[in-house]
Design an enzyme around this catalytic site. Structure first.
Site, mmCIF file in Angstrom:
data_model
loop_
_atom_site.group_PDB
_atom_site.id
_atom_site.type_symbol
_atom_site.label_atom_id
_atom_site.label_comp_id
_atom_site.label_asym_id
_atom_site.label_seq_id
_atom_site.Cartn_x
_atom_site.Cartn_y
_atom_site.Cartn_z
ATOM 1 N N TYR A 150 -1.861 0.505 9.832
ATOM 2 C CA TYR A 150 -1.901 -0.074 8.710
ATOM 3 C C TYR A 150 -0.840 -0.116 8.032
ATOM 4 C CZ TYR A 150 -4.106 -0.807 4.345
ATOM 5 O OH TYR A 150 -4.148 -1.376 2.630
ATOM 6 N N THR A 181 0.974 -1.749 0.077
ATOM 7 C CA THR A 181 -0.136 0.217 0.432
ATOM 8 C C THR A 181 0.803 1.189 0.623
ATOM 9 O OG1 THR A 181 -1.297 1.462 1.133
ATOM 10 C CG2 THR A 181 -0.047 -0.379 2.781
#
Length: 334
Positions: free
Chosen positions: A145, A121
């Site tokens: 995350y 990501t």
């Protein structure tokens, strides 16, 4: 690249994973899916893919699949993806995204699997000092995350240095849209993707769309993001996989985006255009940690893998998302 590959797709019943299964099939490869169905849907998996309901942390199950199916490579999508939840429940993210990835990588090494594509990501960059963002820029994630994904990137790098193994880490920017043939799409209940929320609102499933922050240093004051069509992203995985097999000594870390962005307002305007209707927009304050703009420099994936997007058109992305949302209504009601 002519050899047909047997590819284990973790999280293959989820949004991006189910598109990757279709892309593998369309390219002539054989997909085998493992998914625990916590957030995925069994019906989202292509009918001719072999399906196992299970968890990637279950070493005996994963190693059995590798043996039974003669797995050549793994595409790893399984994990948790909601940024705000990672802040309130970091241990869930370090377990699902980091600890379980470690188990999966070990199963790959034990089973003799030599190639892995990892779903990472742009959150690994945190708030970049400048945009567009290149792969060699500092990785300073600002939430668990992003950190949980970066830790898996580090594990892959170290394992590749120690074993006969190579990998491609793909750092996604904002994934949007749905399969143009309406075979699968974003189906998550309570999804946090802007376009998913907007098409739900356009079809009367939500009353309004919240706009978080209108005072950013952008042309219209709302955050700018690089939106990539999920089918273009899926094709990038297949191209990356074939590159790993063709050159097993080389690994890659590459951005996946279009190299330009749209503001929140521009995305909502596109939904208005496509539906010929007006979304109700609710202005809210900024969310912590949201950068003004986050745009990829995608020159590396184009030059190194020859990847070229096919769906780099915002209105088309909206049309595909809308078509899928209508289809999903039928699936859920039928």
């Amino acid at each position: 690249m002519t050899k047909k590959l047997n590819v284990l797709v973790t999280g293959g019943a989820g949004y991006i994973g189910s598109h990757a299964v279709l892309a593998l099939r369309d390219a002539g490869h054989h997909a085998v899916v493992i998914d625990n169905l916590v957030t995925g849907f069994r019906w989202a998996v292509a009918e001719d893919a072999v399906f196992y309901e299970g968890d990637i942390s279950d070493d005996s199950v994963v190693q059995k699949i590798i043996r039974e199916q003669g797995i050549d490579a793994i595409m790893h999508f399984a994990g948790s993806v909601v940024v705000p939840e990672s802040v309130t429940n970091p241990l869930k993210y370090y377990y699902n995204n980091t600890s379980k990835s470690r188990s999966l990588i070990e199963s790959a090494i034990v089973g003799g699997v030599r190639h892995m594509i990892f779903s990472s990501t742009a959150a690994t960059y945190g708030i970049p000092e400048s945009s567009p963002v290149r792969e060699d820029m500092p990785t300073v994630p600002i939430n668990p995350y992003g950190t949980s994904k970066l830790m898996t990137e580090m594990m892959l790098r170290d394992v590749a240095a120690a074993h006969d193994f190579n990998y491609c880490t793909l750092r996604y920017f904002n994934v949007a849209g749905a399969d143009p043939q309406c075979r699968t799409g974003q189906s998550t209940v309570g999804a946090t993707h802007l376009l998913k929320i907007a098409v739900e609102a356009a079809l009367g499933k939500r009353e309004s769309v919240s706009v978080f922050g209108t005072d950013y240093a952008t042309p219209d004051g709302t955050g700018v993001r690089d939106y990539i069509h999920v089918s273009d992203l899926a094709s990038a995985h297949v191209i990356a996989l074939e590159a790993l097999v063709d050159d097993p000594q080389r690994s890659h870390t590459l951005n996946c985006g279009y190299g330009h962005g749209y503001s929140v307002m521009q995305v909502l305007d596109a939904v208005d255009r496509v539906t010929n209707n007006k979304l109700d927009r609710k202005m809210e304050g900024r969310r912590a940690g949201d950068p003004d703009a986050l745009i990829s420099d995608n020159s590396a994936i184009k030059e190194r893998l020859g990847w070229e997007p096919r769906y780099d058109d915002l209105d088309q992305i909206v049309q595909h998302a809308l078509a899928w949302e209508r289809r999903l209504t039928d699936i859920q009601s039928g």
